[in-house]
Design an enzyme around this catalytic site. Structure first.
Site, short mmCIF file in Angstrom:
data_model
loop_
_atom_site.label_atom_id
_atom_site.label_comp_id
_atom_site.label_asym_id
_atom_site.label_seq_id
_atom_site.Cartn_x
_atom_site.Cartn_y
_atom_site.Cartn_z
N LYS A 89 -7.45 3.04 6.09
CA LYS A 89 -8.12 2.99 4.78
C LYS A 89 -9.58 2.58 4.92
O LYS A 89 -10.48 3.20 4.36
CB LYS A 89 -7.37 1.98 3.90
CG LYS A 89 -7.61 2.08 2.43
CD LYS A 89 -6.96 0.92 1.65
CE LYS A 89 -5.46 0.81 1.86
NZ LYS A 89 -4.86 -0.26 1.01
N LYS A 121 -3.42 -7.47 7.89
CA LYS A 121 -2.55 -7.82 6.76
C LYS A 121 -1.70 -9.01 7.17
O LYS A 121 -1.40 -9.20 8.35
CB LYS A 121 -1.64 -6.65 6.40
CG LYS A 121 -0.82 -6.82 5.13
CD LYS A 121 -1.61 -6.61 3.85
CE LYS A 121 -1.83 -5.16 3.54
NZ LYS A 121 -2.31 -4.83 2.24
N ASN A 146 -0.81 -5.87 -10.90
CA ASN A 146 -2.26 -5.78 -11.11
C ASN A 146 -2.77 -4.34 -11.03
O ASN A 146 -3.46 -3.86 -11.93
CB ASN A 146 -2.98 -6.67 -10.09
CG ASN A 146 -4.49 -6.58 -10.26
OD1 ASN A 146 -5.02 -6.80 -11.34
ND2 ASN A 146 -5.18 -6.19 -9.20
N1 GLU Z 1 -4.32 -5.65 -0.57
C1 GLU Z 1 -5.23 -4.60 -0.90
C2 GLU Z 1 -4.91 -3.34 -0.13
O1 GLU Z 1 -3.81 -3.16 0.33
C3 GLU Z 1 -6.68 -5.02 -0.81
C4 GLU Z 1 -7.13 -5.47 0.52
C5 GLU Z 1 -8.55 -6.06 0.53
O2 GLU Z 1 -9.18 -6.11 -0.50
O3 GLU Z 1 -8.95 -6.48 1.61
O4 GLU Z 1 -5.71 -2.46 -0.01
#
Ligand code: GLU
Length: 425
Positions: free
Chosen positions: A89, A101, A216
């Site tokens: 991503k 993560k 959210n």
């Molecule tokens: N948890 C979100 C995601 O899966 C945001 C991660 C972030 O802002 O670093 O993209």
């Protein structure tokens, strides 16, 4: 190290793009996984200890970036998988970040607000050695929000004895968070959906949408999409699903849930959309099968599997959760002629505004809400269009186009840092 299997799609891209052996070897496994024990002093004085993890999957393009979740289903394997998706991503969105993560295996809904605060602080204490603005920058994810990020940033500042606003993103605005971060994932998904439908010459007023998940991301997407003119005919949360063919008003449902939460003093809403005074209750599984133009998946991983892929009738699927469609289900849906706007693109608005927050934290600048929205829109539209063009030109699914772009970017960076071709001869 927990074993990780790259998806078949990535192996296909390695072959099609002639990715170098060095890049293949580096991307095959995470850079680093740490397992920790997270201590929590309960309100009754007893001590509970929960397992937690942080995975930094790849940091070729910059410090690791990705959320922290508190959920009973969190495991080392899940963190690694999610960190891999963050790697793709961030590369796709051309952010100066790798992917990470983490999380703790705990049900925060069983905890009091003060216990959640102590858990958040305990988790940061456990991973403090491996995070920081230039190493790994956490953010919200499932069951963690701006308030939790505020506690985490405060704990990190106490541990390092330094004011480090760029160490964590998704913080409350008064603590150095960015305007627009809370809505960013939902807003980004809407930008991607708009861009796709505009190519098809379709107007929001003529498009019906069902949304699985009213957390959210899903709730803000539903509110923004409704404002834009889309007809939101069904929504669901972890307790129930509701349906109204004439269209629901998601902002009313969100207001209702927020008010109930404030009244109860709880950190997590235990009210459901079904009590929000709109629509008829249907089975949650039936929402996935509704005859709508767009099915939005904003709940959790594996919502669509081989078992229920055959029931999906919507021709267009928007993935706001991470990994809501399993690879087997993805193949079935694509074969069936359905278009999937994939998670790594559709939910990237959150991490993109996290990047804007990190930039503001490092420079001391403050950007207004309009600036954040304009920058997000410009970047997401450009990258979505590039993915759609690539998918059209190469006659491949949008997911493959997005992965191909991301992997090329990471592989080029790996080669540029020095690879075996330098040693040839
Ligand atoms: N948890 C979100 C995601 O899966 C945001 C991660 C972030 O802002 O670093 O993209």
């Amino acid at each position: 190290m927990t074993a990780f299997d790259l998806p078949d799609l990535v192996h296909k891209i390695f072959d099609d793009q002639e990715v170098t052996p060095d890049a293949r070897a580096i991307l095959a496994q995470p850079d680093r996984q740490i397992a920790v024990s997270v201590p929590l002093r309960r309100d009754d004085g007893s001590l509970a200890v929960f397992p937690g993890w942080r995975c930094q999957f790849n940091t070729t393009l910059g410090p690791a970036k990705g959320g922290i979740r508190f959920h009973p289903g969190v495991t080392a394997e899940e963190c690694t998988q999610l960190a891999f998706w963050m790697t793709i991503k961030c590369a796709l969105m051309e952010l100066p970040f790798g992917g990470g993560k983490g999380g703790a295996q705990v049900d925060p809904k069983d905890l009091s607000p003060l216990e959640v605060e102590r858990l958040a602080r305990g988790y940061i204490g456990a991973i403090a050695d491996v995070i920081g603005p230039d190493r790994d920058i956490p953010a919200p994810d499932v069951n963690t929000d701006a308030r939790v990020m505020g506690w985490m940033a405060d704990e990190f500042a106490k541990i390092t004895r330094r004011h480090e606003p760029a160490c964590i993103t998704g913080k409350p605005v008064c603590l150095g968070g960015s305007e627009g971060r809370t809505q960013a994932t939902g807003r980004g998904a809407l930008i991607v959906l708009d861009a796709w439908l505009e190519r098809e010459g379709r107007k929001p007023e003529d498009v019906t949408v069902a949304v699985q998940g009213f957390g959210n991301a899903g709730a803000h997407f539903a509110c923004l999409a409704h404002e834009r003119g889309y007809r939101i005919v069904a929504v669901s949360d972890s307790q129930a699903a509701i349906h109204d063919p004439d269209g629901l008003t998601p902002s009313k449902l969100l207001d209702y849930k927020q008010k109930e939460k404030e009244l109860s003093g709880a950190l997590y809403a235990d009210s459901s959309v079904k009590e929000g005074n709109g629509g008829e209750e249907i089975a949650q599984e039936d929402l996935l099968a509704l005859d709508v133009d767009v099915l939005v998946l904003a709940a959790m991983e594996d919502a669509i599997t081989e078992d229920n892929a055959g029931t999906v009738t919507a021709p267009l699927i928007l993935e706001i959760a991470n990994g809501p469609v399993t690879p087997e289900a993805d193949a079935m849906l694509v074969k069936d002629g359905k278009v999937i706007l994939p998670d790594v693109l559709a939910n990237a608005g959150g991490v993109t505004v996290s990047y804007y927050e990190w930039v503001q934290g490092r420079t001391g600048e403050r950007w207004g809400a309009a600036t954040v929205t304009d920058r997000l829109t410009e970047r997401m539209e450009a990258i979505a269009e590039a993915c759609f063009d690539r998918a059209g030109d190469d006659d491949i699914p949008v997911r493959e186009a997005a992965y191909a772009k991301a992997i090329t970017r990471i592989a080029d960076a790996i080669s540029s840092r020095g690879d075996r071709s330098y040693f040839a001869g």
